[in-house]
Design a protein around this motif. Structure first.
Motif, mmCIF file in Angstrom:
data_model
loop_
_atom_site.group_PDB
_atom_site.id
_atom_site.type_symbol
_atom_site.label_atom_id
_atom_site.label_comp_id
_atom_site.label_asym_id
_atom_site.label_seq_id
_atom_site.Cartn_x
_atom_site.Cartn_y
_atom_site.Cartn_z
ATOM 1 N N ASP B 110 1.106 -1.618 -0.252
ATOM 2 C CA ASP B 110 0.484 -0.114 -0.090
ATOM 3 C C ASP B 110 0.793 0.955 -0.079
ATOM 4 O O ASP B 110 2.542 1.285 0.806
ATOM 5 N N GLY B 111 0.336 2.573 -0.471
ATOM 6 C CA GLY B 111 1.204 3.724 -0.120
ATOM 7 C C GLY B 111 0.215 4.966 -0.785
ATOM 8 O O GLY B 111 -0.214 4.879 -1.711
ATOM 9 N N VAL B 112 1.320 5.503 -1.579
ATOM 10 C CA VAL B 112 0.992 6.666 -2.265
ATOM 11 C C VAL B 112 2.066 6.948 -3.026
ATOM 12 O O VAL B 112 3.113 7.109 -2.873
ATOM 13 N N ILE B 113 1.651 7.522 -4.624
ATOM 14 C CA ILE B 113 1.921 7.442 -5.746
ATOM 15 C C ILE B 113 2.132 9.257 -6.149
ATOM 16 O O ILE B 113 1.350 9.816 -5.757
ATOM 17 N N THR B 114 3.073 9.807 -6.826
ATOM 18 C CA THR B 114 3.351 10.909 -7.132
ATOM 19 C C THR B 114 4.364 11.166 -8.026
ATOM 20 O O THR B 114 4.657 10.084 -8.358
ATOM 21 N N PRO B 194 6.831 12.785 -15.469
ATOM 22 C CA PRO B 194 8.563 12.700 -14.792
ATOM 23 C C PRO B 194 8.842 12.936 -13.744
ATOM 24 O O PRO B 194 7.965 13.511 -12.854
ATOM 25 N N GLY B 195 9.441 12.134 -13.514
ATOM 26 C CA GLY B 195 9.981 11.095 -11.655
ATOM 27 C C GLY B 195 9.150 11.397 -10.870
ATOM 28 O O GLY B 195 8.473 10.679 -9.465
ATOM 29 N N ALA B 196 7.896 10.053 -11.872
ATOM 30 C CA ALA B 196 6.719 8.852 -11.151
ATOM 31 C C ALA B 196 6.918 8.229 -10.150
ATOM 32 O O ALA B 196 8.345 7.045 -10.396
ATOM 33 N N ARG B 197 7.122 8.919 -9.056
ATOM 34 C CA ARG B 197 7.127 7.458 -7.931
ATOM 35 C C ARG B 197 6.737 7.381 -6.245
ATOM 36 O O ARG B 197 5.804 7.711 -6.470
#
Lengths: 260, 330
Positions: B110-114, B194-197
């Motif tokens: 589980d997490g949050v992506i940005t 860009p920088g999706a993580r």
């Protein structure tokens, strides 16, 4: 040979029409394959048809897809036949007797607008998590639409036909069987064909309720693990079943109503 | 005619009595479509349930409301779900269900992506963040916001279905998405942003997102031994999974429509099955409290704050460690 295709209401031979259908489908699939291979859309969202075919083969050979298809087909047909057996007499009664129409039509109109997914928890409370709920949800999506279509079919039987039959001494039963049912038969079968298609569209909603079998379950599980080719393969299978069923019912229509 | 009727009646009575006999040791489970609950399938495949006289069946059901309806009707004896989701509306103290064990915990699932526009959780202030209501990663986001002196009210939350994570992440007006696996990895993999993580991961919050084994109170009270036998099989299956990961992947793949490699990949990147020792530490000794009681209270406060729950539940009333503590030591 093909010129008649471009004439307003022109007629073409069945072979030409078949060739055009196949060619159109091939063009769409080819464009889809090209778009997928060109990477225009990420494969997680739109896998190529070739990947879908591979997934379909794996599901057929390793994941008992045919068994799931059989389970879904049985559920849809049970629910659909149940809906038809109830809707045909009720629809006919609604159009034939004002009191029945006045009593039922507003209620049916109201219920048919209710969103089926919102009724899933209630249907579990009423019927549990077994087959009954799945059949009920499929029936719910079909019955209330079909009953109004049947009522409309019956309403369209010309009054003159009924009066002529009465003049030559026909009783109510004869008017119903020899006049009304014969008149409405073709449109009734058409409406049954259309609502059977609607019944299939409720399959996913029905088969994700406490699921362990059926195409809806297979699609939902694949979706949960982002296996888009398998999801598409499941959808294609439903489409193919629909296409075959539709063609069979059209054939039946042609056989039963040769006089058209 | 009479002998025929008699035979039919006898057969019906025999069937009814055998059903009654079965129902005493029957456990019907509803659980979300997730590999975290695979120990049930493994225990079944290993023959443990049959050996211990249990008739266990499991079906997938992702919708919590449907599961609650089924349990209220007495159609199932058990459900499995994360502690946070378990507390969700419309549960109150009288809703059927009691936590009798744990089965897995999220370690990256589980997490949050940005993307690269957001450097820290504090940067999310005033931004649009997408999340499904009452999912574990929403709690993680809430916890990190709290540490940064913010709350969910400081964000513009858009409700989405988690399965749409990949499609929603294409929209750059969405600054971040609270989601879970495998949608999380797939969205990052497909993204051209860009920088999706990952901004937040459950890997960094171990012991917060725990999947619990939840029994129906009346049946648990009436047949406690049945649940001790069931839990014994679950933890035997967990031991098997840890000892034979390849065999496990092969066995589980058949139940989830996955390949063995996909099972291994998802399990290794997302979750950890709880062993008997770990579960005992979570659940606590008979009459006492384990670490799960504290986690329950923390998550409860978060759920009340974000509106996912509207009744404060007491951990001691919702967790029962009597069955797990009776599992014979090896």
């Amino acid at each position: 040979m093909f010129s008649s295709l471009f004439v307003f209401r022109g007629r073409a031979s069945p072979m030409v029409e078949f060739a055009v259908s196949v060619a159109a489908a091939v063009i769409v699939v080819a464009l889809w394959e090209l778009a997928a291979r060109a990477g225009i859309i990420a494969p997680q969202f739109l896998p190529s048809p070739s990947r879908v075919v591979i997934a379909l083969w794996t599901m057929l050979t390793e994941q008992n897809l045919l068994w799931h298809v059989a389970v879904s087909t049985a559920r849809v047909w049970i629910a659909f036949l149940l809906a038809a057996v109830m809707a045909i007499p009720i629809g006919i009664m609604m159009s034939s007797y004002r009191i029945v129409g006045a009593a039922l039509e507003p209620m049916i109109d109201f219920i048919r607008y209710l969103p089926v997914p919102a009724l899933v928890p209630l249907s579990i409370i009423w019927f549990g998590v077994g087959e009954e709920t799945k059949i009920f949800l499929l029936w719910l999506g079909t019955f209330f639409q079909l009953v109004l279509l049947v009522a409309d079919d019956m309403r369209r039987v010309p009054q003159e036909f009924v009066e002529v039959a009465r003049t030559v001494g026909a009783n109510s039963r004869q008017v119903m069987i020899d006049v009304a049912l014969r008149w409405m038969g073709p449109t009734l079968l058409d409406n049954l064909r259309i609502t059977l298609g609607w019944c299939w569209t409720y399959l996913i909603i029905a088969e994700i309720v406490a699921a362990d079998s059926g195409i809806g379950y297979v699609i939902w599980t694949a979706r949960r693990f982002v296996k888009t080719p398998e999801v598409m393969a499941g959808v294609v299978v439903i489409g193919l079943i629909g296409l075959v069923t539709d063609q069979l019912l059209r054939l039946l229509h042609r056989r039963l109503f040769r006089y058209l | 005619m009479k002998p025929l009727l008699g035979t039919a009646l006898s057969a019906a009575l025999l069937l009814a009595s055998s059903q009654l006999a079965l129902s005493a040791d029957q456990i019907r489970i509803l659980a979300p479509t997730w590999l975290g609950f695979a120990p049930v399938h493994i225990a079944s495949d290993l023959g443990c349930f049959a050996a211990k006289g249990l008739d266990v069946s499991i079906k997938f059901e992702d919708d919590l409301t449907n599961v609650m309806a089924a349990m209220a009707r007495g159609d199932i004896e058990m459900q499995m779900r994360s502690v946070g989701e378990y507390q969700g509306r419309p549960r109150d103290a009288s809703t059927p269900g009691i936590i009798i064990g744990t089965i897995d915990e999220s370690v990256g699932g589980d997490g949050v992506i940005t993307d690269d526009k957001i450097k820290s959780v504090a940067d999310l202030k005033g931004k649009v963040v997408a999340a499904e209501p009452n999912i574990p990663s929403r709690l993680l986001l809430q916890m990190e916001l709290k540490q940064a002196g913010l709350s969910l009210k400081d964000l513009q939350i858009k409700d989405i279905a988690t399965a749409d994570t990949g499609a929603v992440f294409v929209d750059e007006s969405i600054a971040a998405i609270a989601t879970y696996e495998p949608f999380m990895s797939q969205a990052l993999k497909a993204s051209t942003r860009p920088g999706a993580r990952m901004l937040i991961s459950s890997k960094d919050h171990r012991g917060i997102i725990i999947d619990a084994i939840i029994a129906r109170n009346d049946d648990f009270k009436a047949n406690p031994d049945k649940y001790t036998r069931f839990l014994g099989c679950i933890y035997d299956a967990v031991d098997f999974i840890k000892a034979e990961p390849d065999k496990f992947a092969d066995m589980a793949s058949k139940h989830f429509g996955l390949t063995p490699a996909e099972v291994t990949d998802i399990v290794n990147s997302s979750l950890s099955y709880t062993t008997l020792a770990e579960s005992l530490a979570y659940m606590g000794k008979p009459g006492g409290k384990g670490t799960l009681h504290g986690i329950f209270d923390t998550v409860m406060d978060l759920n009340l704050e974000n509106g996912a729950a509207d009744n404060k539940l007491v951990a001691a009333d919702q967790i029962d460690n009597s069955a797990i503590s009776k599992i014979p030591a090896k």
